[in-house]
Design a protein around this motif. Structure first.
Motif, short mmCIF file in Angstrom:
data_model
loop_
_atom_site.label_atom_id
_atom_site.label_comp_id
_atom_site.label_asym_id
_atom_site.label_seq_id
_atom_site.Cartn_x
_atom_site.Cartn_y
_atom_site.Cartn_z
N THR A 33 2.06 1.92 -13.68
CA THR A 33 2.69 1.77 -12.37
C THR A 33 1.98 2.66 -11.36
O THR A 33 1.25 3.57 -11.73
CB THR A 33 4.20 2.11 -12.44
OG1 THR A 33 4.84 1.59 -11.27
CG2 THR A 33 4.46 3.60 -12.56
N VAL A 34 2.19 2.36 -10.08
CA VAL A 34 1.68 3.17 -8.98
C VAL A 34 2.88 3.67 -8.19
O VAL A 34 3.78 2.90 -7.86
CB VAL A 34 0.72 2.37 -8.07
CG1 VAL A 34 0.27 3.20 -6.88
CG2 VAL A 34 -0.49 1.89 -8.87
N LEU A 35 2.89 4.97 -7.91
CA LEU A 35 4.04 5.62 -7.29
C LEU A 35 3.66 6.37 -6.03
O LEU A 35 2.60 6.99 -5.98
CB LEU A 35 4.64 6.64 -8.27
CG LEU A 35 5.02 6.14 -9.65
CD1 LEU A 35 5.08 7.29 -10.62
CD2 LEU A 35 6.34 5.41 -9.57
N GLY A 36 4.54 6.35 -5.08
CA GLY A 36 4.46 7.22 -3.91
C GLY A 36 5.68 8.12 -3.96
O GLY A 36 5.74 9.06 -4.76
N SER A 37 6.70 7.80 -3.17
CA SER A 37 7.93 8.56 -3.21
C SER A 37 8.81 8.15 -4.38
O SER A 37 9.74 8.86 -4.74
CB SER A 37 8.70 8.41 -1.89
OG SER A 37 9.05 7.05 -1.68
N GLY A 102 5.63 11.10 -9.92
CA GLY A 102 5.88 10.57 -8.58
C GLY A 102 6.60 11.56 -7.70
O GLY A 102 6.36 12.76 -7.75
N GLY A 103 7.50 11.04 -6.88
CA GLY A 103 8.30 11.90 -6.01
C GLY A 103 7.51 12.56 -4.90
O GLY A 103 7.88 13.63 -4.42
N ALA A 104 6.44 11.93 -4.45
CA ALA A 104 5.64 12.50 -3.35
C ALA A 104 6.31 12.21 -2.01
O ALA A 104 7.07 11.25 -1.88
CB ALA A 104 4.23 11.90 -3.36
N ASN A 105 6.05 13.06 -1.05
CA ASN A 105 6.47 12.83 0.33
C ASN A 105 5.20 12.46 1.09
O ASN A 105 4.48 13.33 1.57
CB ASN A 105 7.15 14.07 0.89
CG ASN A 105 8.44 14.37 0.15
OD1 ASN A 105 9.32 13.52 0.03
ND2 ASN A 105 8.56 15.57 -0.38
N LEU A 106 4.93 11.16 1.16
CA LEU A 106 3.65 10.67 1.66
C LEU A 106 3.48 10.74 3.16
O LEU A 106 2.37 10.90 3.65
CB LEU A 106 3.45 9.21 1.22
CG LEU A 106 3.40 8.95 -0.28
CD1 LEU A 106 3.30 7.46 -0.55
CD2 LEU A 106 2.22 9.67 -0.90
N ARG A 107 4.57 10.59 3.88
CA ARG A 107 4.45 10.48 5.33
C ARG A 107 5.12 11.65 6.02
O ARG A 107 6.34 11.80 5.95
CB ARG A 107 5.05 9.16 5.79
CG ARG A 107 4.22 7.98 5.29
CD ARG A 107 4.91 6.65 5.48
NE ARG A 107 4.08 5.56 4.99
CZ ARG A 107 4.01 5.18 3.73
NH1 ARG A 107 4.71 5.80 2.81
NH2 ARG A 107 3.25 4.17 3.36
#
Length: 183
Positions: A33-37, A102-107
């Protein structure tokens, strides 16, 4: 000549999309899978060599969410679904081990959804008594996760944020919104 071990054979890749949970004992299966938030939980039972992955968009539904309506995008549902699928495949809850990604804060400037998702996942595992053996959470970069469920091994790599689907609602034009008259 010795046959190659199952972990050395080419993998059969299964993509785990938002709102999904997948479980397998296949020695050649790789969940990806690919994850951002979003957060992915990878569970593994080493005794029966079965594992699985989920991918959730948000931790819990808002208070305004209709009671009794199941929404597969929420961690509160997908965590239970993953555990139940693991148990159905012969796993035992006391033997489960977890990885979180995951769990990134991308923006910048947006609500810290990734942090909330990561916090929820950690708290859920703690409440359920499932040991967390590895985590790569937070930051501001997207990740790609590949998990071999039968052996409980994972690989996590940073990816271009542009590869992560934007799950925010599309902006609406003034024509769609209508004119606003202030009094």
């Amino acid at each position: 000549m010795n046959a190659p071990s199952p972990s050395m054979l080419p993998a059969t890749r299964i993509t785990v999309m938002q709102g999904q949970a997948r479980v397998s004992a296949g020695p050649r299966v790789e969940l990806t899978t690919v994850l951002g938030s979003c957060v992915a939980t990878c569970l593994f039972d080493p005794q029966v060599q079965v594992g699985g992955m989920n991918h959730f968009l948000l931790a819990e539904p808002p208070a305004s969410h209709p009671r009794g309506v199941i929404d597969e995008h929420y961690g509160v549902y997908l965590m239970e679904l993953l555990i139940n699928e693991m148990l159905a495949h012969g796993a035992a809850k006391p033997r489960l081990r977890a990885h979180l990604y995951g769990g990134a804060n991308l923006r910048p400037g947006m609500a810290p959804i990734g942090s909330a998702n990561a916090s929820f996942a950690r708290s859920f595992l703690d409440r359920e008594g499932i040991p967390l053996i590895h985590a790569e959470l937070g930051g501001n970069q997207a990740r790609r996760v590949d998990f071999r469920p039968a052996i409980g091994k994972a690989r996590c790599r940073v990816v271009e944020s542009a590869l992560v689907p934007d799950t925010r609602p599309a902006p609406r034009s003034n024509a769609e919104i209508g004119d606003v008259e202030l009094f």
